[in-house]
Design a protein around this motif. Structure first.
Motif: not given
Ligand SMILES: Cc1ncc(COP(=O)(O)O)c(C=O)c1O
Length: 392
Positions: A94-96, A199-204, A234-236
């Motif tokens: 995961g990102v966190m 840099s958290d780019e999870i929503h990129c 995960s979000k995409t």
């Protein structure tokens, strides 16, 4: 194939956190438009590879396939012209977990770490739970859009000696897609002061029309060598329950420090997650294009509805993500009252703006990634509750 995002699934029966409202909000009958996952089925290629894999009945520990790395490399190059090398990548659950590990690896207890409030709540705990000092750079609200306060940002590093910056690129909850100029200015400040950008780019990949994402590390050799990028399907592709991300760290010394921390805290990658992620990266674009169009039309609908029927609530139109930040200050309530207004009067479960930082008081966050009928029902509920309020 054509996907039907109007279809409503029973997610509660499968214990979707989003839909278990009694446990989350302590109330029944609340319509959930909160946590960042979508109420949409995933892309068919993801289901196909998972079904195939389930034919083999053993699920032991897994190696990371060459194909997985290759799918990430190709994707980042084709989408952003960013050339990433296999050796730079570290898989995390995961990102966190990656953000937390980066804070631990690149700073010392007591060091100041910067975030931009309001921001995704776990950023705050990634700093304070790891015994670092919070250094807050509040975002400026200008014409219902978040902007960088560069002078204040510089103070955090040049005056206060901050050692790292957790960047939310694109920004959650404001949906800002940071421009190359803004990223460059932030990068020069952090790197000039000897700091590291996380840099958290999870929503990129959830970018809406008229905007384009710039990976922070792609700006220059310097930004690459002084940063970690957290990238994830995960979000995409709506697979956050698989808990997988890729930390991209071009600088070998930083990568080594990160790996020491990661090795202590995290286990091996999840076998099904890697398979799903690779299928999404390679074959998910047909679905992604359609889901983005659906999300964009939901956002248009919600923004139009608030403007026309509930003008007391001002929606911030996101440039990325399916999240809408609602300015509810004109309802004239204390924040606790506001939270209870949405839950008890309107009976919709939104994210509490105050959880994103003090700047989020008077705001709520709405997740528009749901079938249109659910969004319509939520907006009608909010409108009805506001009408009662107007009569008081
Ligand atoms: C900005 C941001 N980072 C990280 C996460 C969570 O990522 P993960 O589940 O991979 O830890 C979210 C989820 O909403 C998010 O919005």
């Amino acid at each position: 194939m054509r996907y039907d995002f109007d279809k409503v699934y029973d997610r509660k029966a499968y214990l979707a956190s989003k839909w278990c409202v009694e446990q989350v909000f302590g109330r029944e009958g609340v319509l959930p438009l909160w946590v960042a996952d979508m109420d949409f089925r995933v892309a068919e290629p993801i289901l196909t590879v998972l079904r195939e894999r389930l034919e083999h009945p053993i699920f032991g520990y897994t190696m990371v396939s060459e194909g997985f790395y290759d799918s990430v490399i190709r994707r980042l190059e084709s989408k952003y012209g960013w050339k990433v090398e296999k050796e730079w990548m570290v898989i995390t659950p995961g990102v966190m977990p990656a953000v937390n590990a980066a804070v631990c690896a690149f700073t010392e207890p007591g060091d100041r770490v910067v975030l931009q409030s309001p921001v995704y709540p776990p950023f705050w705990s990634a700093i304070s739970d790891n015994k670092r000092e919070l250094a807050v750079n509040p975002l400026k609200l200008a014409d219902n859009r978040f902007e960088l306060d560069l002078d204040d940002f510089k103070n955090r590093f040049e005056r206060d000696g901050a050692k790292a910056f957790i960047l939310c690129n694109p920004h959650n909850p404001g949906g800002r897609v940071w421009t190359k100029e803004e990223l460059t200015a932030m990068g020069e400040t952090v790197i000039g002061a000897g700091g590291v950008v996380i840099s958290d780019e999870i929503h990129c990949e959830l970018i809406l029309k008229g905007h384009s994402h710039v990976p922070f590390a792609s700006i220059s050799e310097e930004s690459a060598m002084n940063s970690i990028t957290c990238f994830s399907p995960s979000k995409t592709f709506n697979i956050p329950g698989f808990h997988t991300a890729v930390a991209i760290i071009p600088n070998e010394a930083l990568r080594q420090k990160f790996n020491e921390t990661r090795g202590r805290l995290m286990g091996a990658p999840s076998i099904l997650a890697l398979i799903a992620a690779e299928a999404a990266f390679r074959h998910g674009d047909e679905w992604l294009e359609q889901v983005l169009a659906y999300i964009e039309s939901n956002i248009d609908y919600a923004v139009g509805y608030f403007n026309k029927n509930i003008p007391e609530v001002i929606p911030m139109r996101p440039e990325a993500t399916y999240l809408i930040w609602l300015d509810c200050r004109n309802l004239g309530m204390e924040h606790d009252e506001l939270r209870s207004f949405f839950l008890d009067d309107a009976r919709v479960g939104l994210n509490d703006g105050a959880a994103f930082g003090p700047e989020g008081k008077g705001f709520m966050r709405l997740n528009a990634a749901c079938p249109r009928v659910i969004l319509e029902e939520a907006l009608v509920r909010i409108e009805k509750a506001v009408k009662v309020l107007r009569k008081r």
